[in-house]
Design a protein around this motif. Structure first.
Motif, PDB file in Angstrom:
ATOM      1  N   LEU A 206     -38.564 -25.877 -22.365  1.00  0.00           N
ATOM      2  CA  LEU A 206     -37.503 -26.054 -21.373  1.00  0.00           C
ATOM      3  C   LEU A 206     -36.872 -24.721 -20.994  1.00  0.00           C
ATOM      4  N   VAL A 207     -36.612 -23.884 -21.991  1.00  0.00           N
ATOM      5  CA  VAL A 207     -35.995 -22.585 -21.708  1.00  0.00           C
ATOM      6  C   VAL A 207     -36.973 -21.688 -20.958  1.00  0.00           C
ATOM      7  N   LEU A 208     -38.220 -21.682 -21.395  1.00  0.00           N
ATOM      8  CA  LEU A 208     -39.225 -20.846 -20.741  1.00  0.00           C
ATOM      9  C   LEU A 208     -39.418 -21.265 -19.287  1.00  0.00           C
ATOM     10  N   SER A 209     -39.273 -22.559 -19.015  1.00  0.00           N
ATOM     11  CA  SER A 209     -39.452 -23.073 -17.653  1.00  0.00           C
ATOM     12  C   SER A 209     -38.197 -22.915 -16.814  1.00  0.00           C
ATOM     13  N   GLY A 210     -37.082 -22.542 -17.446  1.00  0.00           N
ATOM     14  CA  GLY A 210     -35.835 -22.390 -16.701  1.00  0.00           C
ATOM     15  C   GLY A 210     -35.255 -23.706 -16.237  1.00  0.00           C
ATOM     16  N   LYS A 211     -35.544 -24.794 -16.963  1.00  0.00           N
ATOM     17  CA  LYS A 211     -35.118 -26.126 -16.531  1.00  0.00           C
ATOM     18  C   LYS A 211     -34.021 -26.672 -17.449  1.00  0.00           C
ATOM     19  N   HIS A 212     -33.113 -27.459 -16.862  1.00  0.00           N
ATOM     20  CA  HIS A 212     -32.143 -28.271 -17.593  1.00  0.00           C
ATOM     21  C   HIS A 212     -31.377 -27.489 -18.662  1.00  0.00           C
ATOM     22  N   PRO A 213     -30.580 -26.490 -18.289  1.00  0.00           N
ATOM     23  CA  PRO A 213     -29.822 -25.744 -19.302  1.00  0.00           C
ATOM     24  C   PRO A 213     -28.864 -26.627 -20.094  1.00  0.00           C
ATOM     25  N   GLU A 214     -28.288 -27.661 -19.447  1.00  0.00           N
ATOM     26  CA  GLU A 214     -27.399 -28.573 -20.176  1.00  0.00           C
ATOM     27  C   GLU A 214     -28.162 -29.329 -21.259  1.00  0.00           C
ATOM     28  N   LYS A 215     -29.406 -29.750 -20.925  1.00  0.00           N
ATOM     29  CA  LYS A 215     -30.220 -30.461 -21.910  1.00  0.00           C
ATOM     30  C   LYS A 215     -30.580 -29.538 -23.073  1.00  0.00           C
ATOM     31  N   VAL A 216     -30.893 -28.282 -22.770  1.00  0.00           N
ATOM     32  CA  VAL A 216     -31.215 -27.312 -23.821  1.00  0.00           C
ATOM     33  C   VAL A 216     -30.025 -27.133 -24.760  1.00  0.00           C
TER      34      VAL A 216
END
Length: 447
Positions: A206-216
């Motif tokens: 998720l972090v590598l993809s730059g997606k959903h910072p709230e979910k991370v």
């Protein structure tokens, strides 16, 4: 306004104690692998019943076994790159759904070649699920416990295979061989809603993809409930490189390790499948009863399960490459010893147990090691393709046993030949360890 301090995902996970959230991930992946093992082994248990019902010869069964192995190999090659592109959880859920539906379809097959085609499709899903459970588990485990947790999780495969034998023994007699395949299809479909609900996507992905910072941030707070994580503060050590994940395996810093891992997997799975497929036949040829041959062969799986746990524990406390290198070499010694002990079944059982402990336990450890070797952007591909190359070895081993039997070798000579690839796997793993040590020294000097 002060900027948020950055948090490295790897360092964050490594410094936390193991949480209930991470244990849940290990358990869910264990259940997937257990069902995977059940479905993979099912065809071997039901083959005699299929042969009797359809009046087949042993030669007719060869494509049935080969179709599943080929599907496993193709699934490993196909779904690893997809998981690096679209996410571990998404691909894993698809694979579980796919092999569940395919196994159900197998139960309604009316012809040998229809069943062969459906077993290939089942193998496709199974081959994609297995490496992705390894990748997802590895990415959530702290480094100091990673090998032990990954190898313990993967023990689900041998346990599932054993449960497949127990279920087949009762189901075939009462309801026929199709009931085993029905159960193999129903179990993953029942597990699927729980996976959708409880299994998270890889936080590293998720972090590598730059997606959903709230979910991370929410995931990291479940790993460390006492810490407050701001979404804007998260970074990851690995960087996404352009191009295909498969091409990343051959980058200058990875290519030698990739080839060494592939050779290790090929030799290791060659030996494992050769012994699993032909050991009962080889032992039976010495004059012992079929029941005794089955019990002695069972010790191979028992040893493999215990070996995976013990070797995983050792890998977290010593150089994992040298632990596996020594274990593979010892496997060659114990396999060779089997050939001289066939006249004493209990001694042969001890040697078979030790061989399984070393060779099967090392293979599970090698899976954990491959997940630790590759960066996030190609980790699923690296683990999957190593397994795919290993599946080529499994096909060679399954076929090679018959060829060796036809050569008229003595038992000591035959088992000596089987032990050689295990020793080669040990030598390759030793070379892999030295290669990585050299890489670490060069990086230290550069820093």
């Amino acid at each position: 306004m002060p900027t948020q301090p950055s948090i490295g995902i790897t360092e964050f996970i490594d410094r936390q104690p193991l949480s209930a959230f991470q244990v849940t991930i290990v358990v869910l992946c264990f259940l997937i692998v257990a069902i995977d093992g059940f479905d993979t082994a099912a065809i071997g248990f039901i083959a005699p019943a299929i042969r009797a019902e359809w009046q087949l010869t042993p030669a007719h069964l060869a494509p049935l076994f080969g179709a599943g192995l080929t599907g496993l190999m193709a699934g490993a090659f196909l779904f690893g790159p997809l998981a690096d592109r679209f996410g571990r959880k998404n691909v894993l859920l698809f694979c579980v759904l796919f092999f569940g539906v395919a196994s159900l379809a197998c139960a309604f097959s009316g012809s040998l070649w229809g069943l062969v085609a459906l077993r290939f499709l089942t193998g496709l899903g199974l081959g994609g699920a297995m490496p992705n459970t390894i990748t997802l588990t590895s990415e959530y485990c702290p480094a100091k416990r990673r090998s032990f947790l990954v190898t313990t999780m993967f023990c689900g495969f041998t346990i599932g295979s054993a449960l497949g034998g127990l279920a087949s023994a009762s189901l075939i007699e009462e309801h026929g061989w199709r009931a085993v395949l029905l159960l193999g299809g129903v179990l993953p479909l029942l597990l699927l809603p729980l996976l959708v609900w409880k299994l998270p996507e890889s936080v590293r992905y998720l972090v590598l993809s730059g997606k959903h910072p709230e979910k991370v941030a929410a995931i990291l707070e479940r790993i460390a409930p006492r810490e407050r994580v701001a979404p804007g503060s998260i970074v990851v050590a690995d960087k996404r490189a352009p191009g295909s994940p498969v091409a990343h395996l051959f980058k200058p810093e990875l290519v030698r390790g990739t080839l060494l891992l592939w050779l290790t997997f090929f030799m290791s799975l060659l030996v494992i499948y050769l012994l699993s497929s032909w050991l009962p036949t080889l032992l039976r040829a010495t004059g012992i009863s079929l029941k005794t041959a089955a019990l002695v062969t069972m010790m191979f799986q028992v040893g493999g399960t215990l070996g995976a746990i013990v070797l995983g524990w050792l890998m977290d406390r010593a150089n994992p490459h040298y632990v596996l290198a020594a274990s593979y070499a010892l496997a060659g010694v114990f396999i060779t010893a089997i050939g001289s002990l066939t006249t004493a079944p209990w001694l042969a059982g001890v040697a078979v147990f030790a061989a399984g402990f070393c060779i099967s336990g090392s293979q599970v450890g090698a899976n954990a090691l491959s997940a630790a070797y590759y960066p996030t952007d190609c980790r699923a591909t690296g683990v999957s393709w190593a397994n795919g190359v290993g599946r080529m070895g499994s096909v060679v081993g399954s076929v090679g046993g018959g060829t060796m039997l036809s050569m008229g070798l003595t038992m000591p000579a035959l088992f000596l030949m089987v032990g050689i690839p295990a020793v080669m796997a040990g030598a390759t793993m030793l070379r892999f360890g030295r290669h990585r040590a050299g890489q670490a020294r060069r990086m230290a000097v550069a820093a």
